[in-house]
Motif scaffolding. Structure first.
Motif, short mmCIF file in Angstrom:
data_model
loop_
_atom_site.label_atom_id
_atom_site.label_comp_id
_atom_site.label_asym_id
_atom_site.label_seq_id
_atom_site.Cartn_x
_atom_site.Cartn_y
_atom_site.Cartn_z
N ILE A 122 -5.20 12.65 1.40
CA ILE A 122 -5.04 12.54 -0.06
C ILE A 122 -5.77 13.70 -0.75
O ILE A 122 -5.22 14.33 -1.66
CB ILE A 122 -5.55 11.18 -0.58
N LYS A 135 -3.28 -3.56 1.88
CA LYS A 135 -1.82 -3.41 2.02
C LYS A 135 -1.38 -1.98 1.77
O LYS A 135 -0.55 -1.42 2.47
CB LYS A 135 -1.11 -4.25 0.94
N THR A 136 -1.93 -1.40 0.71
CA THR A 136 -1.56 -0.04 0.32
C THR A 136 -2.05 0.96 1.36
O THR A 136 -1.31 1.89 1.73
CB THR A 136 -2.16 0.27 -1.07
N LEU A 165 -10.87 4.18 -2.88
CA LEU A 165 -11.61 3.10 -3.53
C LEU A 165 -10.72 2.17 -4.35
O LEU A 165 -10.98 0.98 -4.44
CB LEU A 165 -12.71 3.67 -4.43
N GLY A 166 -9.67 2.70 -4.92
CA GLY A 166 -8.79 1.87 -5.74
C GLY A 166 -7.60 1.30 -4.99
O GLY A 166 -6.67 0.80 -5.62
N LEU A 167 -7.64 1.37 -3.66
CA LEU A 167 -6.49 0.92 -2.86
C LEU A 167 -6.88 -0.32 -2.04
O LEU A 167 -7.93 -0.34 -1.39
CB LEU A 167 -6.05 2.03 -1.89
N GLY A 168 -6.04 -1.32 -2.05
CA GLY A 168 -6.26 -2.51 -1.22
C GLY A 168 -5.74 -2.28 0.20
O GLY A 168 -5.17 -1.23 0.51
N ARG A 173 -12.01 -0.18 -1.27
CA ARG A 173 -12.31 -1.25 -2.21
C ARG A 173 -12.82 -2.50 -1.51
O ARG A 173 -13.72 -3.20 -2.00
CB ARG A 173 -11.02 -1.59 -2.96
N ASP A 174 -12.23 -2.82 -0.36
CA ASP A 174 -12.53 -4.08 0.30
C ASP A 174 -13.63 -3.97 1.36
O ASP A 174 -13.89 -4.93 2.07
CB ASP A 174 -11.24 -4.66 0.92
N GLU A 199 0.23 0.67 4.42
CA GLU A 199 1.57 1.27 4.31
C GLU A 199 1.51 2.80 4.22
O GLU A 199 2.37 3.49 4.77
CB GLU A 199 2.40 0.65 3.19
N LEU A 200 0.49 3.31 3.55
CA LEU A 200 0.35 4.77 3.49
C LEU A 200 0.03 5.35 4.86
O LEU A 200 0.69 6.28 5.32
CB LEU A 200 -0.75 5.16 2.49
N ARG A 240 -14.04 9.23 -3.73
CA ARG A 240 -13.60 8.23 -2.75
C ARG A 240 -12.13 7.91 -2.99
O ARG A 240 -11.80 6.98 -3.74
CB ARG A 240 -14.47 6.98 -2.88
#
Lengths: 206, 206
Positions: free
Chosen positions: A21, A142-143, A137-140, A109-110, A146-147, A134
């Protein structure tokens, strides 16, 4: 290009995705894998770095820090505080270099550990005059899944059977040296991932 | 492409940057601007969406929600709770559509409002079976500034003088209708940004 970002990298799914990213955002990404000089498991991170086409550097931190972390593991009977401690030291070490303006990692995030809350993140930035980025940080979960699955070829296995360039391998080794079974410290069904390839169609993204 | 993400969009720097990142990640980004049918300030968001080349949709929420938010502003003498309330309602409204699998916004690490803490973010995901993606959550203000400035042409002005597609414009209008000077509610030196162009070299990034 926006400039350099020094990114803590284990070769796992999360730190690989975060590096990918950062590159997409336009940064010159320089991967950093930490070692305490006990094992050569940093080489797995280097392999992944090469596959993904990033510059990679191995940084050796003082063995004393690893010893302190081992004590924490034994005292607590679990690895959380030790891993948090080592990660903060790693961030500080990289951030303390005079030419480093941006540091980064793959924390999510988690995540419980390693994780810097807002106060700690800002303190790190202020003390060393760096930006701490980071990307996950804003991705759970699932995201992230899949990425990562759309970009990378990923090997997933239980921690003990997967070699990668993280703190855990050297912590486990040192515990064994002390006559302690690492299984009594680390959760038994703790899955880990390592990126072993990049999908062909990834290069087609713009 | 990874699929659709529905992204709350005002035309400002933050929501524009978040949309740009989502597209870089490989998502099909669908911008959503909220209106309560009082003003046509959504058109500024639409203009920016067109400039950036995103699909854009204007979604009208019930006027009653805006009225409730106006009451909160008056009761509190400040807009924080009202803006948080409207943003949560907007996220829920978009997430509640059966075909929506991913929602997103431009909220940042350093935001006070609107901001969903971890518990609220997970609750939103669980109640509506969506992934909630916040591309800017792990970025500090320095990083957001350097990224946005490298990609966009940005107009920055005091809130009252800048028209964009956010909740504030309709809140201000409704306060004025009630005979209340919005300056008594909204901070006086509150700078806002709107993206009015994209830099030529942005397309060169891969």
């Amino acid at each position: 290009m926006l400039g350099d970002v020094y990114h803590l990298f284990s070769g796992g799914k999360d730190s690989s995705l975060a590096a990918w990213i950062l590159r997409k955002l336009g940064y010159e990404v320089r991967l950093v894998t930490i070692t305490f000089g006990v094992l050569d498991n940093w080489k797995y991170a280097k392999e992944t770095a090469d596959i993904l086409g990033f510059e990679h550097e191995v940084v050796r931190l003082p063995r004393e820090l690893l010893n302190m972390a081992v004590e924490m593991c034994i005292e607590d009977g679990k690895p959380g505080r030790a891993i948090q401690f080592l990660h903060e030291k790693a961030l500080e070490y990289v951030a303390s270099r005079s030419y480093v303006k941006r540091i980064s990692d793959g924390t999510r995030r988690d995540d419980k550990v390693p994780f810097l809350d807002l106060r700690k993140a800002r303190s790190l930035e202020d003390r060393f005059n760096v930006a701490y980025i980071r990307p996950l940080l804003g991705l759970g979960y699932k995201t992230i899944r899949e990425l990562a699955n759309s970009i990378f070829v990923i090997e997933e296995r239980e921690s003990e059977k997967l070699e990668k360039g993280d703190y855990e391998a050297e912590l486990r080794y040192m515990l064994r040296e002390r006559g302690i079974n690492p299984k009594t410290i680390f959760p038994s069904r703790h899955m880990q991932s390592r990126v072993v390839g990049i999908k062909d169609d990834e290069l087609g993204r713009s």
